[in-house]
Motif scaffolding. Structure first.
Motif, PDB file in Angstrom:
ATOM      1  N   LYS B 303      -5.124 -54.199  64.327  1.00 13.15           N
ATOM      2  CA  LYS B 303      -3.693 -54.424  64.571  1.00 13.15           C
ATOM      3  C   LYS B 303      -2.805 -53.349  63.943  1.00 13.15           C
ATOM      4  O   LYS B 303      -1.715 -53.071  64.423  1.00 13.15           O
ATOM      5  CB  LYS B 303      -3.287 -55.804  64.053  1.00 13.15           C
ATOM      6  N   ASP B 304      -3.294 -52.757  62.837  1.00 11.25           N
ATOM      7  CA  ASP B 304      -2.481 -51.726  62.174  1.00 11.25           C
ATOM      8  C   ASP B 304      -2.724 -50.341  62.750  1.00 11.25           C
ATOM      9  O   ASP B 304      -2.192 -49.360  62.236  1.00 11.25           O
ATOM     10  CB  ASP B 304      -2.758 -51.742  60.661  1.00 11.25           C
ATOM     11  N   ASN B 305      -3.507 -50.268  63.827  1.00 13.88           N
ATOM     12  CA  ASN B 305      -3.814 -48.980  64.471  1.00 13.88           C
ATOM     13  C   ASN B 305      -4.527 -48.000  63.546  1.00 13.88           C
ATOM     14  O   ASN B 305      -4.588 -46.809  63.840  1.00 13.88           O
ATOM     15  CB  ASN B 305      -2.538 -48.317  65.013  1.00 13.88           C
ATOM     16  N   LEU B 336      -8.023 -53.882  74.061  1.00 15.54           N
ATOM     17  CA  LEU B 336      -9.250 -53.843  74.860  1.00 15.54           C
ATOM     18  C   LEU B 336      -8.959 -53.541  76.324  1.00 15.54           C
ATOM     19  O   LEU B 336      -9.793 -52.978  77.037  1.00 15.54           O
ATOM     20  CB  LEU B 336      -9.934 -55.217  74.724  1.00 15.54           C
ATOM     21  N   ASN B 337      -7.792 -53.943  76.764  1.00 16.01           N
ATOM     22  CA  ASN B 337      -7.463 -53.779  78.179  1.00 16.01           C
ATOM     23  C   ASN B 337      -6.639 -52.530  78.470  1.00 16.01           C
ATOM     24  O   ASN B 337      -6.219 -52.301  79.594  1.00 16.01           O
ATOM     25  CB  ASN B 337      -6.699 -55.019  78.674  1.00 16.01           C
ATOM     26  N   LEU B 338      -6.394 -51.718  77.437  1.00 13.20           N
ATOM     27  CA  LEU B 338      -5.578 -50.513  77.642  1.00 13.20           C
ATOM     28  C   LEU B 338      -6.457 -49.362  78.125  1.00 13.20           C
ATOM     29  O   LEU B 338      -7.645 -49.305  77.807  1.00 13.20           O
ATOM     30  CB  LEU B 338      -4.914 -50.111  76.321  1.00 13.20           C
ATOM     31  N   PRO B 339      -5.879 -48.441  78.871  1.00 12.15           N
ATOM     32  CA  PRO B 339      -6.611 -47.216  79.219  1.00 12.15           C
ATOM     33  C   PRO B 339      -6.914 -46.440  77.933  1.00 12.15           C
ATOM     34  O   PRO B 339      -6.144 -46.512  76.960  1.00 12.15           O
ATOM     35  CB  PRO B 339      -5.622 -46.433  80.093  1.00 12.15           C
ATOM     36  N   LEU B 340      -8.008 -45.704  77.959  1.00  9.55           N
ATOM     37  CA  LEU B 340      -8.441 -44.994  76.762  1.00  9.55           C
ATOM     38  C   LEU B 340      -7.334 -44.101  76.185  1.00  9.55           C
ATOM     39  O   LEU B 340      -7.140 -44.031  74.964  1.00  9.55           O
ATOM     40  CB  LEU B 340      -9.694 -44.156  77.073  1.00  9.55           C
ATOM     41  N   GLU B 341      -6.584 -43.432  77.080  1.00  5.61           N
ATOM     42  CA  GLU B 341      -5.533 -42.526  76.595  1.00  5.61           C
ATOM     43  C   GLU B 341      -4.528 -43.270  75.713  1.00  5.61           C
ATOM     44  O   GLU B 341      -4.076 -42.764  74.696  1.00  5.61           O
ATOM     45  CB  GLU B 341      -4.758 -41.879  77.753  1.00  5.61           C
ATOM     46  N   GLU B 342      -4.177 -44.468  76.147  1.00  3.02           N
ATOM     47  CA  GLU B 342      -3.195 -45.242  75.366  1.00  3.02           C
ATOM     48  C   GLU B 342      -3.762 -45.657  74.019  1.00  3.02           C
ATOM     49  O   GLU B 342      -3.069 -45.656  73.002  1.00  3.02           O
ATOM     50  CB  GLU B 342      -2.733 -46.473  76.135  1.00  3.02           C
ATOM     51  N   PHE B 347      -3.700 -44.586  68.229  1.00  6.69           N
ATOM     52  CA  PHE B 347      -4.526 -44.283  67.052  1.00  6.69           C
ATOM     53  C   PHE B 347      -4.078 -42.985  66.380  1.00  6.69           C
ATOM     54  O   PHE B 347      -4.047 -42.878  65.162  1.00  6.69           O
ATOM     55  CB  PHE B 347      -5.987 -44.176  67.517  1.00  6.69           C
ATOM     56  N   GLN B 348      -3.662 -42.015  67.192  1.00  4.76           N
ATOM     57  CA  GLN B 348      -3.375 -40.691  66.646  1.00  4.76           C
ATOM     58  C   GLN B 348      -1.904 -40.421  66.433  1.00  4.76           C
ATOM     59  O   GLN B 348      -1.541 -39.445  65.794  1.00  4.76           O
ATOM     60  CB  GLN B 348      -3.956 -39.623  67.594  1.00  4.76           C
ATOM     61  N   ASP B 353      -2.275 -38.688  58.799  1.00  2.19           N
ATOM     62  CA  ASP B 353      -3.176 -37.734  59.417  1.00  2.19           C
ATOM     63  C   ASP B 353      -4.377 -38.462  60.009  1.00  2.19           C
ATOM     64  O   ASP B 353      -4.959 -39.338  59.394  1.00  2.19           O
ATOM     65  CB  ASP B 353      -3.646 -36.750  58.345  1.00  2.19           C
ATOM     66  N   VAL B 354      -4.716 -38.104  61.262  1.00  2.17           N
ATOM     67  CA  VAL B 354      -5.838 -38.750  61.911  1.00  2.17           C
ATOM     68  C   VAL B 354      -7.134 -38.562  61.100  1.00  2.17           C
ATOM     69  O   VAL B 354      -8.058 -39.364  61.168  1.00  2.17           O
ATOM     70  CB  VAL B 354      -6.005 -38.226  63.357  1.00  2.17           C
ATOM     71  N   ILE B 355      -7.162 -37.515  60.327  1.00  2.00           N
ATOM     72  CA  ILE B 355      -8.337 -37.228  59.495  1.00  2.00           C
ATOM     73  C   ILE B 355      -8.625 -38.388  58.534  1.00  2.00           C
ATOM     74  O   ILE B 355      -9.774 -38.660  58.198  1.00  2.00           O
ATOM     75  CB  ILE B 355      -8.103 -35.928  58.670  1.00  2.00           C
ATOM     76  N   LEU B 356      -7.562 -39.095  58.122  1.00  2.00           N
ATOM     77  CA  LEU B 356      -7.734 -40.173  57.151  1.00  2.00           C
ATOM     78  C   LEU B 356      -8.119 -41.506  57.798  1.00  2.00           C
ATOM     79  O   LEU B 356      -8.442 -42.462  57.123  1.00  2.00           O
ATOM     80  CB  LEU B 356      -6.450 -40.364  56.344  1.00  2.00           C
TER      81      LEU B 356
END
Lengths: 603, 603
Positions: B303-305, B336-342, B347-348, B353-356
């Motif tokens: 939920k917190d992305n 679960l129902n979202l397109p991968l891009e979304e 997430f990013q 930083d996405v690294i973390l």
């Protein structure tokens, strides 16, 4: 074979989310269907909710508490929002008893119970021209749907589709269901709500005589309900058919000063009319009678706009169009509420020459040639086209005027609460919806219909209002939530109470058990709730004290219990004590049940 | 004193409108309350409507007629529009009997009956975040109103306002009322309607253990309803709580091949789960077991992305998230129902930083290091932030796999129709609405809640569907509209029939009296309607023929009648004849009633 027990040791490295042991989560969801400890049964929630509201105990009188508020304070029901009621267990007992009384009487005359959906459709309501009614609840999700306030359209469609023939008739149907009406200003609790419980019945007959028989039968069933079951003072009034339509209708009213309806009743022939339908003659012989000094006027048109009707009536009286509609049946009653200019515009704007149009002047009986009349707004007309009616009463009655039915008695007025309405509909709906059966000659023929309503939740609101006195409600025994309320004096042994309770088979009662409420307050609460009897176990044991809380609306002089008391009084140690308005009975516990049953018969 | 009789001679000059004699109009409206000719009572309209539809008599089999259509054709009910049902007298008898069965079982465990309004409000539904539900019926006249599909909000508000303390708890409430759900595509008649009758119960407890006791009690009451009253094959399944929420729920299902639900049941421990909640282990020891050759992947977020969860499962299986939610309870299931891009964008795109950010890879048990996995969509990450779960089953079970509960038995699948649902709600609603009681320490505390539904009209639709065979319905005796149907052979004397009828006290029956229907067709209709017994008076008189139409779902080998027959068979001239599926009894008329009562006990 625990091949997967390794799963208990996993996920230690997870650093996000809350990880719970899977097994624990699953075992917690196992059904405990075989738990051996029974759940403790609780005391009645009706009681619980009741005892949260003891604020009326300190009040000297409940005269200023509205009956709908008191119903809420005592846990009968809740108003969840304006015009909307939630029924609690206590109120639901009253509602169910009343429903069953009505159900039995409808069954007795051969009506059969349906339950039609509350959702109806534009398609049907358009056929009868009622889709535009602003009191119709409509649905946002689908603009073709509405919530039905009544079911003429749906039942007519249903019976039409059954493709019946004359041998199947009459078809007699009823239902007791929730109805919906978008009251812009819902008020007075159960008396004018947006959702209400109504008994609505519909009949389908071969012709007018058969429909009249059905109409009579329903009125007989209503008479049983109001006279023999509920027993409160009521009147049956000739009434205006209003929006429902049809050529004849009768209203069923409880007589009550707080009612919104006004009835006139003849003190000689007993004829009753709603004010909308009522008419009276002035008593010309009465001392001091005078014709009106001045008149007001109302203008209205016939539906074809070809005739202007001007109605003159005394300035100190209220205009009433009902007698006039009996004479001239193509009046456009809506024109009565238009400004004069609009009436005249409609009258004069047609193609035909205004010179050819017709005029009727109606003079109320209380007007004579000395009366000062308003000026006539049109000057161009042919005298030939002018006619006059001089012998109608076109004002609302006042008390003391002469009955139009028997021409003997004088009219008395009374306030009333309408709780039922019977309509002879004729072919109004069946024609609009082409609802036909196959007649004896094998030809399709339009049904002759009637419809018959009783406001079920409205009756409860009305009875609450009518019976409430300074101490609370006084339910008729047939709809009281319990036959009696039981109050036990402090220090009375529990075993004694249990034994007493086990000996009242067939009677229902509400036992006020809450320890925190004082003995005297329990009695006050019991009276407030309004069971017909309040029973006290206390210092006179083995004598039981029975206070009569209900009211004997009829046969007050010879209640049935007196006959029994004459025979059995001594043997049963049964005495009666009447002080002011309070009637108390004392009887030996062994005969308590018999005495209660005889008392309930007139309450 | 007829001072006004002159009015009879007026108005002759009127040339417009229809003029009617006033007196005639008024006398026609007199009430005929004392008419002495009673209205002839009609034969049952249920029968009438029934006999208008005899089109199935010619059909060899009713297999192709949908049960909801057959209910309509036989006059149980009418579909007035999609998803909307009108109940006729015949169907209403079934509905009422079922309602009373449920009512009695709820009363037994101390629940008290309310009737809440069908109209609810935006104010309440906004508090729980459910106002936006697209299946909520809303009202055009007032945008703050809706029709309630369920009553968590209203009852929680009501109980909250009662200001209770811990001694008042538990508060146990239920109602049996119409509910509304805006199904966009209503279908299958009573199984998925826009208006339906539901029993919904709500409990308010002091804490979790108390709430669990209540939860158990309700499930016991349900067990009584399904096992001891209705007796049809049923299963209780662990279920997903869906929109209602809460942490635990069980579904009550009728087992039936035409059901829309899919259940998995262990052939060893008997554990049952709805497919949404079901999980299984592959049988690694089974001959021919192979790990998946290739995997599909599903991505979802917490939920917190902050965490990306990638789930790998065999390409030939259906993904099922339920086991995973037991492990990680802050999953955002909507992702679960979202397109991968979304998913990736969410997430990013945050500030950190996405690294973390963290990654979890979940490998279904059927995957090993030989399995071909899809490419991972992100290339930038810290290896430290990566974790793996390898021992979960994240696919829907298939028959024959191992039960996750006992780890012994194999799963079997079955189709089912859901008719009841029990939910432990915890504090989901009471917290959202600040519904509190005063606890032992005199502090306000949030209620621990449960809610419990039974689809009442749905059960009738389901039983109609389940019991229908090629000849019609086969109602369980407890909800059958009548105990038996009576068919009389031609030429049997009427006096004999009347005498027979007067001797069946306590039993209900439907007599097919229509002369126009042939004897054989009456029997076919009686079987079609589906009363448990069809009784024929005919050539064997004084022996009565009783054909068993009902079905013995349980105890089929030792029905109760056999014990009685052993003792009384000879004396009562009671014989049984079984040919194929048809069971017939013959008994002397004087003992008909006893035999019928014993037969009904297992039907």
């Amino acid at each position: 074979m625990l091949r997967y027990t390794r799963r208990l040791n996993v996920c230690k490295q997870l650093s996000t989310g809350t990880v719970r042991p899977l097994l624990r989560a699953i075992s917690a969801t196992n059904l405990r269907l075989h738990s051996s400890t029974p759940h403790p049964t609780t005391s009645s929630i009706s009681n619980q909710l009741l005892f949260t509201s003891t604020n009326h105990l300190k009040a000297k009188s409940l005269d200023d508490v509205h009956s709908y508020q008191l119903l809420q304070d005592l846990g009968f029901l809740t108003q969840s929002q304006a015009g909307i009621t939630h029924w609690h267990p206590l109120g639901l007992k009253v509602l169910r008893k009343l429903e069953n009384i009505i159900r039995n009487r409808m069954d007795q005359i051969g009506f059969e119970e349906f339950e039609l959906s509350s959702i109806s459709s534009k398609a049907l309501w358009s056929q009868t021209g009622r889709w535009g009614n602003t009191e119709l609840f409509k649905i946002s999700n689908d603009e073709n749907l509405c919530l039905a306030p009544t079911h003429e359209e749906e039942i007519t469609k249903l019976i039409k589709d059954a493709q019946l023939n004359h041998k199947n008739l009459p078809v007699l149907t009823y239902q007791i269901t929730r109805k919906y009406r978008y009251e812009k200003r819902p008020r007075m609790g159960l008396l004018r709500g947006r959702e209400f419980v109504m008994k609505d019945a519909y009949s389908f007959d071969v012709d007018y005589p058969a429909a009249m028989k059905t109409y009579d039968n329903v009125n007989k069933a209503y008479l049983n309900i109001f006279k023999n079951d509920l027993k409160l003072p009521f009147e049956v009034a000739k009434a205006d058919s209003g929006d429902i339509g049809g050529s004849m209708s009768h209203e069923w009213h409880f007589v009550n000063d707080k009612g919104e309806d006004l009835l006139y009743k003849c003190n000689s022939c007993g004829d009753v009319s709603n004010v909308e339908k009522a008419s009276s003659y002035p008593d010309l012989d009465a001392e001091g009678f005078e014709f009106a000094k001045a008149a007001n006027v109302k203008y209205l048109l016939t539906k074809d706009n070809e005739t202007l009707v001007s109605c003159y009536y005394p300035t100190d009286r209220e205009f009433n169009v009902s007698s006039l509609t009996e004479y001239i049946d193509d009046l456009d009653l809506k024109s009565l509420n238009l400004p004069l200019e609009e009436v005249l515009a409609r009258f004069q704007s047609t193609d035909t020459d205004v010179i050819l149009k017709k005029f009727i002047r109606v003079m109320d009986l209380r007007i004579n040639d000395q009366t000062d009349l308003p000026d006539f707004p049109i000057t161009m007309f042919q005298k030939n086209n002018f006619s006059m009616i001089t012998d109608l009463s076109i004002v609302e009655p006042v008390e003391g005027e002469i009955c139009i039915e028997c021409e003997e008695g004088q009219l008395e007025s009374m306030k009333a609460i309408e709780v039922g309405h019977t309509f002879y509909l004729g072919k109004k709906y069946s024609e609009a919806m082409s609802a036909k059966f196959v007649n004896k000659d094998n030809k399709p023929e339009i049904f002759d219909m009637g419809c018959y309503g009783i406001g079920v939740s409205r009756i409860i609101g009305a009875i609450a209002e009518i019976t409430k006195d300074s101490e609370g409600f006084r339910w008729p025994s047939v709809i009281s939530p319990y036959d009696f309320s039981l109050v036990v004096a402090p220090k009375v042994e529990e075993s004694l109470v249990e034994k007493f309770k086990s000996n009242v088979n067939g009677l229902t009662f509400n036992h006020f058990e809450n320890d925190k409420v004082l003995f005297g307050n329990k009695i006050r609460l019991a009276k407030m709730i309004g069971t017909p009897l309040v029973v006290i176990l206390g210092k006179n044991w083995p004598l039981v004290e029975i206070e009569v809380r209900g009211k004997r609306w009829v046969d007050a002089d010879t209640p049935e219990y007196k006959q029994l008391q004459e025979i059995k009084g001594e043997q049963w140690q049964w005495t009666t004590e009447i002080k002011g308005n309070v009637e108390k009975h004392y009887v030996h516990k062994d005969h308590f049940r018999d005495v209660v049953q005889s008392l309930l018969k007139n309450l």
